[in-house]
Design an enzyme around this catalytic site. Structure first.
Site, PDB file in Angstrom:
ATOM      1  N   LYS A  75       6.342  65.830  26.022  1.00 38.91           N
ATOM      2  CA  LYS A  75       7.397  66.277  26.912  1.00 38.91           C
ATOM      3  C   LYS A  75       7.024  65.946  28.362  1.00 38.91           C
ATOM      4  O   LYS A  75       5.898  66.223  28.792  1.00 38.91           O
ATOM      5  CB  LYS A  75       7.553  67.804  26.748  1.00 38.91           C
ATOM      6  N   SER A 128      15.418  54.751  24.991  1.00 41.32           N
ATOM      7  CA  SER A 128      16.679  55.448  24.730  1.00 41.32           C
ATOM      8  C   SER A 128      17.147  55.217  23.310  1.00 41.32           C
ATOM      9  O   SER A 128      16.900  54.173  22.718  1.00 41.32           O
ATOM     10  CB  SER A 128      17.773  54.974  25.677  1.00 41.32           C
ATOM     11  N   HIS A 185      20.221  54.816  33.385  1.00 40.21           N
ATOM     12  CA  HIS A 185      20.875  54.842  32.066  1.00 40.21           C
ATOM     13  C   HIS A 185      21.392  56.245  31.763  1.00 40.21           C
ATOM     14  O   HIS A 185      22.534  56.434  31.346  1.00 40.21           O
ATOM     15  CB  HIS A 185      19.889  54.382  30.984  1.00 40.21           C
ATOM     16  N   ASN A 186      20.542  57.226  31.978  1.00 44.79           N
ATOM     17  CA  ASN A 186      20.953  58.595  31.675  1.00 44.79           C
ATOM     18  C   ASN A 186      22.058  59.075  32.604  1.00 44.79           C
ATOM     19  O   ASN A 186      22.953  59.805  32.184  1.00 44.79           O
ATOM     20  CB  ASN A 186      19.748  59.534  31.751  1.00 44.79           C
ATOM     21  N   GLU A 189      25.045  57.693  31.284  1.00 43.68           N
ATOM     22  CA  GLU A 189      25.320  58.458  30.052  1.00 43.68           C
ATOM     23  C   GLU A 189      26.077  59.754  30.391  1.00 43.68           C
ATOM     24  O   GLU A 189      27.086  60.085  29.757  1.00 43.68           O
ATOM     25  CB  GLU A 189      23.976  58.755  29.377  1.00 43.68           C
ATOM     26  N   ARG A 287      28.878  69.794  34.640  1.00 46.27           N
ATOM     27  CA  ARG A 287      28.012  70.609  33.784  1.00 46.27           C
ATOM     28  C   ARG A 287      27.626  71.901  34.513  1.00 46.27           C
ATOM     29  O   ARG A 287      27.604  72.979  33.925  1.00 46.27           O
ATOM     30  CB  ARG A 287      26.746  69.841  33.398  1.00 46.27           C
ATOM     31  N   ARG A 444      32.808  62.063  65.560  1.00 46.53           N
ATOM     32  CA  ARG A 444      31.373  62.044  65.854  1.00 46.53           C
ATOM     33  C   ARG A 444      31.130  61.689  67.327  1.00 46.53           C
ATOM     34  O   ARG A 444      30.266  62.249  67.988  1.00 46.53           O
ATOM     35  CB  ARG A 444      30.654  61.038  64.944  1.00 46.53           C
TER      36      ARG A 444
END
Ligand code: 6PG
Length: 479
Positions: A75, A128, A185-186, A189, A287, A444
């Site tokens: 892990k 993966s 990649h994740n 995903e 999420r 600005r």
């Protein structure tokens, strides 16, 4: 000294990778796990693998032929350092330590620096494909030195997935490049999963379809340009019925999404690199929103009645498919922009076409779509965005009306579509003749004298907002 490769850490991913390695001609695999019972279990369950079981780290190292090559599958986190140190103490110059976990690429860069003086190669490898991929052929993203890849490359190629006759592995770049690419990649995903989730929600809430009917729609999509592993498994999940209640499985799962961190890393790094990856960021935030039950309950209570879903016409599912496709193009375009920015910042010689190719098989985002991306970058590696590649430009243009209808319908129906709508806004931002960034520059300059450039001539300017509001040319002023 009989094994050409070793695996440390025999949880599911490690065990499956070890079995995959053992199943390939020419490999003899040494296995070691801190809790020895796990090693014994694996070896007993798979006599066909011919594993060389090591009871101690010393046995393990002694069982490896030179150059010793060991893949660590523990892990990600502090545990990884302990194992790296145990191996590094015993390895000799030229030996190779591989970290195959989902490590943060910054840690990988630091670890490589730490190990390099000993002459041992430290290689961060992104892998993966989940448990199944590890066993039958993952997509593999190795970083590390080119020299280590001479030994490692053929071993990894022997176990990788194969797409269009090519193994899904390439030396993506030095030191942390492999883990960086796996991180992106994740991130992609996450975005893809969120977009598919939004498509499902629209088909259900606006389209009025039950999960099993949506499964049929997805299965149909999976025969066309949307064909992908994630669409395929989504159909299967939507078909699943909970045996305890007889309800659709998707209805008995708590709607609070977890995460292990790689999506967050992608966004954090993209912020640092200044790359807009809104599609990925919205997926991470979606999420996070889902996992706020108290806020959700509070707003549900205080919100006036929910809007009535719009009426779906016959072409609704097709519209959703087009919106999904266009949004996916944006998410992948953003992901590849992050790849490029990372390569520039960290000095990696990354080839986007090769990355697209190794993502065509084995990994979670594998899809027909990636053939097109590989082609786009092979045809012209210098395109500024995937959105300008002729194939994708046309696909997005053709889906554009549907995309707008879907985002509008979602808004009127009260269906949250952060992925679809942020992708569309991103597209509209790139496509717009003028952006309100001009006004932001004015603001600005007004409150902070931050200056601006003009559309009609070179130079840097400031308007005397608190004075007579004339413009001064500050091009050559030093402050
Ligand atoms: C893969 C997956 C894999 C893992 C993710 C899940 O490519 O095989 O991405 O790495 O399933 O880490 O990530 P979350 O738990 O953050 O969703």
């Amino acid at each position: 000294e009989t094994a050409n490769i070793g695996v440390v850490g025999l949880a599911v991913m490690g065990s499956n990778l070890a079995r995959n390695l053992a199943s390939r001609e020419g490999n003899t695999v040494a296995v070691y796990n801190r809790t020895h019972a796990r090693t014994e279990e694996l070896v007993a369950a798979h006599p066909e693998a011919g594993f060389v079981a090591a009871g101690t780290i010393d046995d393990f190292v002694a069982s490896l032929a030179r150059p010793r090559t060991a893949i660590i599958m523990v892990k990600a986190g502090a545990g990884t350092d302990a194992v790296i140190d145990q191996l590094a103490e015993r390895f000799e110059p030229g030996d190779i330590i591989v970290d195959g976990g989902n490590a943060n690429f910054q840690d990988t860069i630091a670890r490589e620096k730490r190990i390099a003086p000993t002459g041992v190669h430290f290689v961060g490898v992104g892998i993966s494909g989940g448990e199944e991929g590890a066993l039958n052929g993952p997509s593999i993203m190795p970083g590390g030195s080119a020299e280590s890849y001479e030994t490692l490359g053929p071993i990894l190629a022997s176990i990788a997935a194969v797409a269009k006759g090519e193994p899904c592995v390439t030396h993506v770049g030095t030191d942390g490049a492999g883990h960086f690419i796996k991180m992106i990649h994740n991130g992609i995903e996450y975005a893809d999963m969120q977009l598919i989730g939004e498509a499902y929600d629209l088909l259900r809430t606006v389209g009025g379809l039950e999960p099993h009917a949506i499964a049929d729609v997805f299965a149909e999509w999976n025969k066309g340009s949307l064909e992908s592993y994630l669409i395929e498994i989504t159909a299967e999940i939507l078909r699943q019925v909970d045996s305890a209640t007889g309800k659709p499985f998707v209805d008995i799962v708590l709607d609070q999404a977890g995460s292990k961190g790689t999506g967050v890393w992608t966004v954090q790094n993209a912020l640092d690199l200044g790359v807009p990856v809104g599609g990925i960021a919205e997926a991470v935030f979606a999420r996070a929103v889902s996992a706020k039950p108290a806020q959700r309950a509070a707003v549900r209570r205080s919100a006036a009645s929910r809007p009535q879903p719009q009426k779906a016409d016959a072409g609704f599912a097709d519209d959703v498919a087009k919106a999904l496709y266009a949004s996916k193009v944006v998410a992948y375009a953003q992901g590849f922009d992050a790849v490029l920015a990372g390569a520039e910042k960290y000095g990696w010689d990354i080839h986007k076409d090769r990355i697209a190719k190794i993502w065509r098989g084995g990994c979670i985002i594998r899809a027909r779509f990636l053939d097109r991306i590989a082609e786009a970058y092979t045809d012209n590696p210098d395109i500024t965005t995937l959105l300008e590649a002729p194939y994708f430009a046309q696909a997005v243009t053709q889906g554009e009306d549907a995309w707008r209808r879907i985002v509008a319908t979602a808004a009127l129906s009260g269906v949250p579509v952060p992925g679809f709508s942020s992708a569309l806004s991103y597209y509209d931002s790139l496509a717009a003749e003028r952006l309100p960034a001009a006004l932001v520059q004015g603001q600005r300059d007004f409150f902070g004298a931050h200056t601006y450039r003009r559309t009609d001539r070179e130079g840097t300017f400031h308007t005397l907002w608190s004075g007579d509001r004339t413009e001064v040319d500050v091009t050559h002023s030093t402050h």
